[in-house]
Design a protein around this motif. Sequence first.
Motif, PDB file in Angstrom:
ATOM      1  N   THR A  93      76.245 130.513  69.332  1.00 57.03           N
ATOM      2  CA  THR A  93      75.072 130.334  70.189  1.00 57.03           C
ATOM      3  C   THR A  93      75.126 128.959  70.848  1.00 57.03           C
ATOM      4  OG1 THR A  93      73.628 129.269  68.558  1.00 57.03           O
ATOM      5  CG2 THR A  93      73.741 131.688  68.517  1.00 57.03           C
ATOM      6  N   ASP A  94      74.239 128.770  71.820  1.00 54.74           N
ATOM      7  CA  ASP A  94      74.114 127.451  72.439  1.00 54.74           C
ATOM      8  C   ASP A  94      73.751 126.400  71.399  1.00 54.74           C
ATOM      9  OD1 ASP A  94      74.615 128.691  74.825  1.00 54.74           O
ATOM     10  OD2 ASP A  94      72.543 128.646  75.543  1.00 54.74           O
ATOM     11  N   VAL A  95      73.031 126.809  70.349  1.00 56.68           N
ATOM     12  CA  VAL A  95      72.617 125.870  69.309  1.00 56.68           C
ATOM     13  C   VAL A  95      73.822 125.391  68.511  1.00 56.68           C
ATOM     14  CG1 VAL A  95      71.204 125.574  67.240  1.00 56.68           C
ATOM     15  CG2 VAL A  95      70.304 126.834  69.201  1.00 56.68           C
ATOM     16  N   ASP A  96      74.740 126.308  68.169  1.00 58.71           N
ATOM     17  CA  ASP A  96      75.983 125.909  67.495  1.00 58.71           C
ATOM     18  C   ASP A  96      76.695 124.830  68.311  1.00 58.71           C
ATOM     19  OD1 ASP A  96      77.004 128.366  65.366  1.00 58.71           O
ATOM     20  OD2 ASP A  96      75.524 128.920  66.858  1.00 58.71           O
ATOM     21  N   LYS A  97      76.837 125.099  69.610  1.00 60.59           N
ATOM     22  CA  LYS A  97      77.590 124.188  70.475  1.00 60.59           C
ATOM     23  C   LYS A  97      76.897 122.842  70.616  1.00 60.59           C
ATOM     24  CE  LYS A  97      79.437 128.095  73.121  1.00 60.59           C
ATOM     25  NZ  LYS A  97      79.420 128.789  74.433  1.00 60.59           N
ATOM     26  N   LYS A  98      75.577 122.864  70.789  1.00 61.25           N
ATOM     27  CA  LYS A  98      74.828 121.618  70.939  1.00 61.25           C
ATOM     28  C   LYS A  98      74.869 120.812  69.638  1.00 61.25           C
ATOM     29  CE  LYS A  98      71.852 118.656  72.662  1.00 61.25           C
ATOM     30  NZ  LYS A  98      72.280 117.637  73.648  1.00 61.25           N
ATOM     31  N   ALA A  99      74.692 121.485  68.503  1.00 60.72           N
ATOM     32  CA  ALA A  99      74.742 120.796  67.209  1.00 60.72           C
ATOM     33  C   ALA A  99      76.112 120.160  66.986  1.00 60.72           C
ATOM     34  CB  ALA A  99      74.411 121.766  66.081  1.00 60.72           C
ATOM     35  N   GLU A 100      77.171 120.898  67.307  1.00 57.01           N
ATOM     36  CA  GLU A 100      78.517 120.352  67.137  1.00 57.01           C
ATOM     37  C   GLU A 100      78.743 119.144  68.049  1.00 57.01           C
ATOM     38  OE1 GLU A 100      81.900 122.933  66.247  1.00 57.01           O
ATOM     39  OE2 GLU A 100      82.832 122.150  68.076  1.00 57.01           O
ATOM     40  N   SER A 101      78.257 119.236  69.273  1.00 53.32           N
ATOM     41  CA  SER A 101      78.397 118.128  70.212  1.00 53.32           C
ATOM     42  C   SER A 101      77.711 116.869  69.698  1.00 53.32           C
ATOM     43  CB  SER A 101      77.810 118.523  71.572  1.00 53.32           C
ATOM     44  OG  SER A 101      77.863 117.450  72.474  1.00 53.32           O
ATOM     45  N   GLU A 102      76.538 117.029  69.110  1.00 55.07           N
ATOM     46  CA  GLU A 102      75.808 115.880  68.561  1.00 55.07           C
ATOM     47  C   GLU A 102      76.561 115.261  67.384  1.00 55.07           C
ATOM     48  OE1 GLU A 102      73.275 114.496  69.802  1.00 55.07           O
ATOM     49  OE2 GLU A 102      72.100 115.939  70.934  1.00 55.07           O
ATOM     50  N   ILE A 103      77.101 116.100  66.513  1.00 58.32           N
ATOM     51  CA  ILE A 103      77.859 115.599  65.358  1.00 58.32           C
ATOM     52  C   ILE A 103      79.089 114.821  65.816  1.00 58.32           C
ATOM     53  CG2 ILE A 103      79.247 116.280  63.364  1.00 58.32           C
ATOM     54  CD1 ILE A 103      77.341 118.721  63.105  1.00 58.32           C
ATOM     55  N   ILE A 104      79.850 115.403  66.730  1.00 57.48           N
ATOM     56  CA  ILE A 104      81.077 114.759  67.203  1.00 57.48           C
ATOM     57  C   ILE A 104      80.774 113.439  67.902  1.00 57.48           C
ATOM     58  CG2 ILE A 104      82.992 114.980  68.841  1.00 57.48           C
ATOM     59  CD1 ILE A 104      83.064 117.970  68.119  1.00 57.48           C
ATOM     60  N   ALA A 105      79.696 113.395  68.682  1.00 61.69           N
ATOM     61  CA  ALA A 105      79.333 112.162  69.387  1.00 61.69           C
ATOM     62  C   ALA A 105      79.053 111.032  68.404  1.00 61.69           C
ATOM     63  CB  ALA A 105      78.119 112.411  70.283  1.00 61.69           C
ATOM     64  N   ILE A 106      78.359 111.335  67.324  1.00 57.90           N
ATOM     65  CA  ILE A 106      78.045 110.301  66.328  1.00 57.90           C
ATOM     66  C   ILE A 106      79.302 109.836  65.608  1.00 57.90           C
ATOM     67  CG2 ILE A 106      76.874 109.930  64.112  1.00 57.90           C
ATOM     68  CD1 ILE A 106      74.552 111.605  65.223  1.00 57.90           C
ATOM     69  N   ILE A 107      80.175 110.780  65.257  1.00 54.50           N
ATOM     70  CA  ILE A 107      81.426 110.404  64.587  1.00 54.50           C
ATOM     71  C   ILE A 107      82.302 109.562  65.514  1.00 54.50           C
ATOM     72  CG2 ILE A 107      83.600 111.297  63.660  1.00 54.50           C
ATOM     73  CD1 ILE A 107      81.990 113.710  62.623  1.00 54.50           C
ATOM     74  N   LYS A 108      82.447 110.018  66.759  1.00 57.75           N
ATOM     75  CA  LYS A 108      83.300 109.311  67.706  1.00 57.75           C
ATOM     76  C   LYS A 108      82.787 107.907  68.016  1.00 57.75           C
ATOM     77  CE  LYS A 108      86.716 112.111  68.747  1.00 57.75           C
ATOM     78  NZ  LYS A 108      88.127 111.703  68.446  1.00 57.75           N
ATOM     79  N   LYS A 109      81.476 107.740  68.030  1.00 57.29           N
ATOM     80  CA  LYS A 109      80.919 106.405  68.273  1.00 57.29           C
ATOM     81  C   LYS A 109      81.316 105.439  67.157  1.00 57.29           C
ATOM     82  CE  LYS A 109      76.597 103.948  69.209  1.00 57.29           C
ATOM     83  NZ  LYS A 109      75.119 104.085  69.377  1.00 57.29           N
ATOM     84  N   ALA A 110      81.312 105.935  65.930  1.00 55.22           N
ATOM     85  CA  ALA A 110      81.651 105.076  64.785  1.00 55.22           C
ATOM     86  C   ALA A 110      83.158 104.960  64.572  1.00 55.22           C
ATOM     87  CB  ALA A 110      80.986 105.631  63.527  1.00 55.22           C
TER      88      ALA A 110
END
Length: 264
Positions: free
Chosen positions: A41-58
């Motif tokens: 779903t769009d929710v899966d994709k949005k949730a994954e995008s948020e997780i990756i963004a936080i990991i990549k920032k750190a």
Amino acid sequence: MHPILNIAISAARKAGNVMLRSIERLDTINPTAKGLNDFVTDVDKKAESEIIAIIKKAHPNHQILAEETGLHPGLSECEWIIDPLDGTYNYMRGFPHFSVSIAFRYRGKLEHGLIFDPIRQELFTASRGEGARLNDRRLRISATSKLANAVLATGFPMRHPEKLPGYLNFFQQLMLEISKIRCAGSAALDLAYVAAGRLDGYFETDLKAWDIAAGALLVKEAGGLVGDWQGGENYLEKGDIIVGTPKVFSALTQFVGKNWKEKS
């Protein structure tokens, strides 16, 4: 708490908020089929995008293996394994049993794991050698020592219907050996519940590393045992997993060895 786990917690809570914002408007989540009985779903994709963004920032150089977007190459000895929404079909139906699963592997060893249930606000965490916790409480597996008294969880291979006849035959035999069985639709939460002593064991086939990596570490750190269906330790690669209290694990592994006829 280890900095890596703090990052995972921040990411999981952000993903959980994405899920909670949409849970009351399921008509807007746009599910699409990835395969037989397998949806995103769009929710899966949005949730994954948020997780990756936080990991990549750190940690911009770390490698990430994520369910929806696959492998993000990077420093391979530092790898994050992500399932942004484990239990997508439950979520699609408004069934309140789904989770975020994030694991961190260093040089091939699982070091940190997290499973977050945004509905119940239950945060399961573990670090290798430091135990497992549910929110602020230390976790320990149940004291169940006999398969006959065990409450187990599983899932059915619905994406591979050709395996169902053999699996159902195996399942029928197993039902005569145990107390109760549960099939709730989130492998990650099943594993977390074994770590918390709510279940005595869990087994399933045809899974992916992101389904089980964090949960496997939780079970180990809570005092349980983890293996594949052949009795080895290649469950992340094979996707076939058995976990449980030490004696339940041993009995269940022996039972599988004698009765499962379609080993891959």
